[in-house]
Design a protein around this motif. Structure first.
Motif, mmCIF file in Angstrom:
data_model
loop_
_atom_site.group_PDB
_atom_site.id
_atom_site.type_symbol
_atom_site.label_atom_id
_atom_site.label_comp_id
_atom_site.label_asym_id
_atom_site.label_seq_id
_atom_site.Cartn_x
_atom_site.Cartn_y
_atom_site.Cartn_z
ATOM 1 N N SER B 16 0.841 -1.189 0.000
ATOM 2 C CA SER B 16 0.000 0.000 0.000
ATOM 3 C C SER B 16 0.880 1.244 0.000
ATOM 4 O O SER B 16 1.987 1.238 0.527
ATOM 5 C CB SER B 16 -0.921 0.015 1.207
ATOM 6 O OG SER B 16 -0.142 -0.027 2.371
ATOM 7 N N TYR B 17 0.376 2.293 -0.653
ATOM 8 C CA TYR B 17 1.099 3.565 -0.671
ATOM 9 C C TYR B 17 0.863 4.316 0.632
ATOM 10 O O TYR B 17 1.742 4.947 1.164
ATOM 11 C CB TYR B 17 0.647 4.437 -1.845
ATOM 12 C CG TYR B 17 1.111 3.944 -3.186
ATOM 13 C CD1 TYR B 17 2.408 4.185 -3.607
ATOM 14 C CD2 TYR B 17 0.251 3.251 -4.026
ATOM 15 C CE1 TYR B 17 2.838 3.744 -4.844
ATOM 16 C CE2 TYR B 17 0.667 2.805 -5.260
ATOM 17 C CZ TYR B 17 1.961 3.058 -5.671
ATOM 18 O OH TYR B 17 2.389 2.623 -6.895
ATOM 19 N N SER B 18 -0.369 4.230 1.118
ATOM 20 C CA SER B 18 -0.674 4.908 2.371
ATOM 21 C C SER B 18 -1.516 3.965 3.212
ATOM 22 O O SER B 18 -2.107 3.007 2.706
ATOM 23 C CB SER B 18 -1.453 6.190 2.093
ATOM 24 O OG SER B 18 -2.593 5.874 1.340
ATOM 25 N N GLY B 41 -7.684 -4.602 -15.968
ATOM 26 C CA GLY B 41 -8.230 -4.192 -14.681
ATOM 27 C C GLY B 41 -8.530 -2.720 -14.707
ATOM 28 O O GLY B 41 -7.936 -1.989 -15.475
ATOM 29 N N PRO B 42 -9.473 -2.295 -13.864
ATOM 30 C CA PRO B 42 -9.872 -0.879 -13.873
ATOM 31 C C PRO B 42 -8.717 0.054 -13.506
ATOM 32 O O PRO B 42 -7.708 -0.394 -12.956
ATOM 33 C CB PRO B 42 -10.960 -0.812 -12.786
ATOM 34 C CG PRO B 42 -11.138 -2.155 -12.236
ATOM 35 C CD PRO B 42 -10.217 -3.103 -12.904
ATOM 36 N N ASN B 43 -8.884 1.349 -13.806
ATOM 37 C CA ASN B 43 -7.895 2.341 -13.398
ATOM 38 C C ASN B 43 -7.685 2.266 -11.903
ATOM 39 O O ASN B 43 -8.634 2.166 -11.133
ATOM 40 C CB ASN B 43 -8.386 3.764 -13.700
ATOM 41 C CG ASN B 43 -8.371 4.065 -15.171
ATOM 42 O OD1 ASN B 43 -9.381 4.424 -15.740
ATOM 43 N ND2 ASN B 43 -7.238 3.893 -15.796
ATOM 44 N N GLY B 44 -6.444 2.307 -11.512
ATOM 45 C CA GLY B 44 -6.157 2.352 -10.082
ATOM 46 C C GLY B 44 -6.229 1.010 -9.405
ATOM 47 O O GLY B 44 -6.157 0.913 -8.185
ATOM 48 N N SER B 45 -6.357 -0.078 -10.192
ATOM 49 C CA SER B 45 -6.447 -1.376 -9.546
ATOM 50 C C SER B 45 -5.068 -1.909 -9.147
ATOM 51 O O SER B 45 -4.974 -2.916 -8.470
ATOM 52 C CB SER B 45 -7.159 -2.376 -10.462
ATOM 53 O OG SER B 45 -6.493 -2.461 -11.693
ATOM 54 N N GLY B 46 -4.016 -1.239 -9.580
ATOM 55 C CA GLY B 46 -2.693 -1.636 -9.105
ATOM 56 C C GLY B 46 -1.847 -2.372 -10.124
ATOM 57 O O GLY B 46 -0.854 -3.005 -9.762
ATOM 58 N N LYS B 47 -2.186 -2.287 -11.396
ATOM 59 C CA LYS B 47 -1.435 -3.009 -12.419
ATOM 60 C C LYS B 47 -0.014 -2.455 -12.533
ATOM 61 O O LYS B 47 0.973 -3.209 -12.513
ATOM 62 C CB LYS B 47 -2.142 -2.883 -13.781
ATOM 63 C CG LYS B 47 -3.597 -3.313 -13.739
ATOM 64 C CD LYS B 47 -4.277 -3.202 -15.085
ATOM 65 C CE LYS B 47 -4.432 -1.779 -15.605
ATOM 66 N NZ LYS B 47 -5.276 -0.909 -14.756
ATOM 67 N N THR B 48 0.080 -1.121 -12.663
ATOM 68 C CA THR B 48 1.395 -0.508 -12.751
ATOM 69 C C THR B 48 2.199 -0.779 -11.486
ATOM 70 O O THR B 48 3.387 -1.112 -11.537
ATOM 71 C CB THR B 48 1.234 1.008 -12.973
ATOM 72 O OG1 THR B 48 0.490 1.213 -14.171
ATOM 73 C CG2 THR B 48 2.576 1.684 -13.106
ATOM 74 N N THR B 49 1.518 -0.688 -10.349
ATOM 75 C CA THR B 49 2.170 -0.977 -9.074
ATOM 76 C C THR B 49 2.770 -2.385 -9.080
ATOM 77 O O THR B 49 3.901 -2.590 -8.644
ATOM 78 C CB THR B 49 1.138 -0.860 -7.930
ATOM 79 O OG1 THR B 49 0.515 0.420 -8.007
ATOM 80 C CG2 THR B 49 1.781 -1.029 -6.587
ATOM 81 N N LEU B 50 2.016 -3.338 -9.599
ATOM 82 C CA LEU B 50 2.500 -4.719 -9.643
ATOM 83 C C LEU B 50 3.806 -4.812 -10.432
ATOM 84 O O LEU B 50 4.767 -5.458 -10.002
ATOM 85 C CB LEU B 50 1.431 -5.613 -10.280
ATOM 86 C CG LEU B 50 1.815 -7.079 -10.400
ATOM 87 C CD1 LEU B 50 1.906 -7.720 -9.023
ATOM 88 C CD2 LEU B 50 0.821 -7.846 -11.265
ATOM 89 N N ASP B 167 3.528 -1.684 -20.157
ATOM 90 C CA ASP B 167 2.402 -1.023 -19.500
ATOM 91 C C ASP B 167 1.622 -0.216 -20.533
ATOM 92 O O ASP B 167 2.063 0.840 -20.974
ATOM 93 C CB ASP B 167 2.949 -0.118 -18.394
ATOM 94 C CG ASP B 167 1.917 0.161 -17.321
ATOM 95 O OD1 ASP B 167 0.726 -0.087 -17.582
ATOM 96 O OD2 ASP B 167 2.303 0.610 -16.235
ATOM 97 N N GLU B 168 0.477 -0.719 -20.938
ATOM 98 C CA GLU B 168 -0.391 -0.055 -21.911
ATOM 99 C C GLU B 168 0.349 0.405 -23.165
ATOM 100 O O GLU B 168 0.417 1.596 -23.449
ATOM 101 C CB GLU B 168 -1.084 1.140 -21.272
ATOM 102 C CG GLU B 168 -1.676 0.760 -19.926
ATOM 103 C CD GLU B 168 -2.862 1.607 -19.535
ATOM 104 O OE1 GLU B 168 -3.361 2.347 -20.377
ATOM 105 O OE2 GLU B 168 -3.281 1.480 -18.383
ATOM 106 N N PRO B 169 0.891 -0.563 -23.905
ATOM 107 C CA PRO B 169 1.696 -0.190 -25.070
ATOM 108 C C PRO B 169 0.919 0.498 -26.180
ATOM 109 O O PRO B 169 1.517 1.202 -26.982
ATOM 110 C CB PRO B 169 2.275 -1.522 -25.552
ATOM 111 C CG PRO B 169 1.421 -2.562 -24.957
ATOM 112 C CD PRO B 169 0.882 -2.008 -23.678
#
Ligand SMILES: Nc1ncnc2c1ncn2[C@@H]1O[C@H](COP(=O)(O)OP(=O)(O)OP(=O)(O)O)[C@@H](O)[C@H]1O
Ligand SMILES: Nc1ncnc2c1ncn2[C@@H]1O[C@H](COP(=O)(O)OP(=O)(O)OP(=O)(O)O)[C@@H](O)[C@H]1O
Ligand SMILES: [Mg+2]
Ligand SMILES: [Mg+2]
Lengths: 252, 243, 205, 243
Positions: B16-18, B41-50, B167-169
């Motif tokens: 988690s970020y916060s 996955g929806p925006n903000g679901s954590g794909k980039t984070t993964l 990431d979203e090429p």
């Protein structure tokens, strides 16, 4: 990277009118900075500690901040006792430490930390944007205020750009070392940040123009002074006046 | 490399970020050599984070990461791994920071310890492979969106990775450029994970699609073919029906 | 490069505040309202970039970048640096209210000096000379800052002399690194977007 | 306002950023009151540039611009026009420059000469209209991508424009947010031009789609309905077929 660690909370200090906090912070800093006597500095340190307690701030976090900032002070301790002229107090090899030197260094230490604690308790318990608006109402030059607010707004956008760029560099095996390749890569990174900021500034300016901006800034914020604010302001100003008297008596 | 060996193995990763929101919640995921995987996955679901967790740019609060059969915990471990896993960022602008294309593509090989001559050789070769010969001296910052995307791909491929994370090429690309990138990606003989909101792109370039939601990853393996009728305006302009 | 609160004497603090006020008011005059977003975004970039730590041997130093700030902003680097320092004071407690003036002068004045010394040279087409000027700009801006910090200390109290000397000496590697970084950064800007260096910010309202 | 009056009239507009490449090449284009128009075209074809020309942020090297039946040549002419045409930028971070949402949405009305109280009233009302009540005191840079997009839309609508220009409003949004924005835009009773690579979005929100290529704009008015079969994997995850 940029967190306002102490700005959220529900203590009395957090709920004060930001203008009151700014006024108190300025008076306190100036008075303490020009004081030169323990008779007023020690009460000042006590007062700032009291403010921290009033703000219900985490001692651990505050202490960590102090440690970071006290590095220069530590550095001074390595020199002042030996370079300040006065009566010998102790000896390390050929070096002679003087009593006056130690006193002087302690004075600086107390001064510095008293001011720091007050700044944390007063300014850092307010969000930066609120501080900006409050400064605007206190008749700081409005160009400075808008510069301040805009700068803080975009620090976040640009620091994100910075992190993405530095991550992209890491991703390609970049390991900072003491060599030209490293320095050149960092320079390119800085250059890219500047170019992007320049472009972004141009786009923001256009966006502002599109929304009818013609060089004049309007502000919405207004604060209302409560009973508690007036009380706090009077008590604090009285306390600071007390510090002035203590200092003045000590000199006289 | 042995085929089907385990390349990425995430066990019970939380992040988690916060304090107030768990982005990854005891997530587990495996990628084997040769796998071609899509991630939606929806925006903000954590794909980039993964992706950032896999590359060691962010550290999980709990859970275990194994990459190429070795546990990866510290910056040191990840440094080795980053030579073998290429990550393409969501925004190509973030990837290109050198003044010219050649310098940018050669940056990776230089970091891997190649001599400047070798690095230039590798860079030119990679550019040629992506049909970008002649781009060497272009200013990266002045490339168009699609060109930036292709050059970013070149910067990653120049490091000769075994795995490609993208990431979203196809984000923000026009159809023609999208098709070009799709073709190139289809042709690459690498294990890969592609994040995209574009199901049709994923269908063409990957073998399996995972979905991310509520901090977890799940697989929907079933094929659900379903005919439907597609009618629209604008049919004279060159366009393509994806899938 | 910051001097902490509580170290300097009242006369030095007052002088610093007065000089800063003068520099800032010149800067503000040259900064029309419509330029505020541009200067602000650039200031944020400098704020962020100055948090970069570059390795030097076993240790690391953070970038100062007041030379290139001066090149880009001219007199506007006074308000730009003031705001950055105020934010550092509020966010990290580096520096503070009473030293804000003197710290601003110590950083921004070298920036302005370097702007006048090197801006023309740096913007010339000639390759080598402009690169040398860029290096000198980065090197000297930090050097001047170090000297100003030293002067502030010595004017406060004679016994700071050895500390002051050591500070200048300790900044020698920083000067070299800043020189190199400024050189490559200028080379980058000249190739990628020369307008940025053209001083559209610096040339007044 | 009279319906079908000519709002935007571009005649033979040419524009280039640098001498070597003409971005707009004797382009002509008309928008009438009530028109809802989509604009597509490859990356770098000059769509964003065209918007900036219409708003007077860039000046054409030749050609004539008429807005609301008056020639627009100088900054003064455009100032008037900008109150009636709202432009949404490609990157929401450029558009939201105030610290808080309320300040940002009130910025436009304040510039139009409203009193702070009126401006706040308009801002709150506009936010409510977009289902964003309660966002007033949120910090703009902490909003998510989709939220930023919606708030940007609020900032523009707060100025009560007659025409809406939007630059890739759905870029990078997930399906749910995209749908929300699509619904809002469909419901707006304004003339508009939307730039997008997303044909399905344009099909839903506009009546006509123009294409930009080689510095010119062309219209494909014909409806070309054509059935085709759509088969794909991954049918179990919630998804939607656009158009
Ligand atoms: N640096 C950060 N600090 C705090 N929160 C963050 C940060 N980066 C991302 N987040 C939050 O974490 C969540 C997951 O973000 P992430 O970028 O991984 O999502 P995503 O699935 O890639 O979304 P998208 O489809 O929009 O790219 C989001 O709610 C986002 O707001
Ligand atoms: N400020 C600028 N200076 C120089 N060239 C520019 C500038 N802005 C855009 N260009 C160039 O002008 C061309 C048209 O750009 P524009 O942004 O209008 O394209 P676009 O159709 O909006 O593309 P996209 O779909 O990528 O947003 C591109 O080749 C771009 O590189
Ligand atoms: Mg993402
Ligand atoms: Mg565009």
């Amino acid at each position: 990277m940029i967190e306002e660690q102490f700005s959220t909370g529900n203590s009395f200090v957090h709920s004060l009118d930001p203008r009151v906090k700014i006024i108190v912070a300025i008076f306190f800093s100036v008075v303490v900075a020009v004081s030169s006597n323990f008779a007023s500095l020690l009460p000042a340190l006590a007062l700032s500690l009291f403010l921290i307690i009033l703000g219900k701030l985490s001692f651990k976090k505050v202490l960590y901040r102090l440690l970071l900032v006290n590095r220069l002070i530590l550095f001074l301790w390595l020199f002042l006792p030996f370079t300040y002229k006065g009566e010998a107090l102790f000896k390390i090899g050929p070096l002679v430490g003087t009593a006056e030197g130690v006193l002087y260094a302690s004075q600086i230490t107390v001064k510095c930390n008293a001011i720091l604690l007050a700044m944390i308790a007063l300014l850092s318990t307010t969000s930066v944007f609120t501080l900006g608006h409050a400064m605007g109402q206190l008749c700081f030059p409005d160009k400075i205020i808008h510069l301040f607010l805009f700068t803080y707004r975009y620090i976040h956008v640009i620091s994100q750009e910075y992190y993405r760029l530095i991550n992209a560099m890491k991703m390609r095996g970049f390991i900072p070392r003491t060599n030209l390749h490293t320095y050149r890569s960092y320079a390119y990174l800085v250059g890219m940040l500047l170019v992007r900021s320049y472009d972004r500034a141009e786009r923001i300016h256009k966006a502002m123009i599109c929304r009818g901006f013609n060089g004049k800034y309007h502000t919405l914020s207004r604060f209302s002074v409560k009973m508690g604010d007036i009380l706090y302001l009077s008590v604090m100003l009285a306390a600071i006046l007390g510090l002035v008297i203590l200092q003045w008596k000590a000199i006289a | 490399m042995e085929s089907n060996s385990l390349i990425i193995n995430l066990k019970n990763i939380s992040f988690s970020y916060s304090a107030d929101k768990l982005i990854l919640d005891h997530l587990s995921f495996q990628l084997h050599s040769g796998d071609r995987v899509g991630l939606v996955g929806p925006n903000g679901s954590g794909k980039t984070t993964l992706f950032h967790i896999i590359m060691g740019l962010l550290r999980p609060s709990s859970g275990k990461i194994e990459l190429f059969d070795k546990p990866a915990n510290e910056e040191k471990d990840f440094r080795e791994v980053r030579k073998k896993i290429g990550l393409l960022f969501q925004d190509a602008d973030d990837q290109l920071f050198s003044p010219t294309v050649l310098e940018d593509v050669a940056f990776g090989p230089l970091n891997l310890g190649k001599s400047p001559e070798e690095a230039i050789g590798i860079a030119l070769e990679t550019l040629a492979r992506l049909d970008l010969s002649g781009f060497e001296n272009r200013i990266t910052y002045k490339l168009s969106g699609g060109e930036k995307r292709l050059v970013s791909l070149a910067t990653v491929l120049a490091m000769d990775p075994e795995v490609l994370l993208m990431d979203e090429p196809t984000n923000g690309l026009d159809d023609e450029t999208e098709e070009k990138i799709t073709d190139i990606l289809k042709g690459l003989n690498l294990s890969c994970i592609f994040i995209s909101h574009n199901l049709d792109f994923l269908f063409k370039t990957t073998d399996r699609i995972y979905a991310m939601a509520n901090g977890k990853i799940s697989l929907d393996e079933e094929l659900v073919p379903h005919p439907h009728i597609h009618v629209h305006k604008f049919g004279r302009l060159p366009h393509e029906h994806k899938s | 490069m910051h001097i902490s609160e509580g170290v300097l004497s009242a006369p030095v603090l007052v002088t610093g505040a007065a000089l800063a006020a003068a520099g800032i008011s010149i800067g503000l005059k040259k900064m029309g309202y419509e330029k505020i977003p541009q200067v602000a975004v650039l200031s944020s970039a400098f704020f962020v970039a100055s948090l970069i730590h570059v390795p030097i041997g076993p240790s690391s130093v953070h970038l100062v970048l007041n030379g290139i700030n001066g090149l880009l902003l001219g007199w506007l680097c006074f308000p730009s640096i003031l705001v950055a320092l105020a934010l550092q004071a509020i966010l990290f407690q580096f520096g503070g209210i009473t030293v804000l003036g003197i710290n601003t002068v110590n950083m921004a004045l070298p920036g302005v000096i370097c702007y006048y010394l090197f801006s023309k040279l740096v913007n010339r087409d000639g390759g080598l000379l402009s690169l040398v000027a860029a290096f000198a700009c980065g090197f000297l801006s930090v050097c001047f800052s170090g000297i100003l910090v030293a002067i502030s200390l010595v004017f406060t109290e004679q016994s700071f002399m050895s500390v002051a000397k050591l500070i200048i000496l300790a900044h020698l590697p920083v000067m070299i690194i800043e020189g190199i970084i400024t050189l490559f950064c200028v080379a980058f800007l000249k190739r990628v977007k020369p307008e940025v260096l053209g001083g559209i910010y610096g040339k007044g309202a």
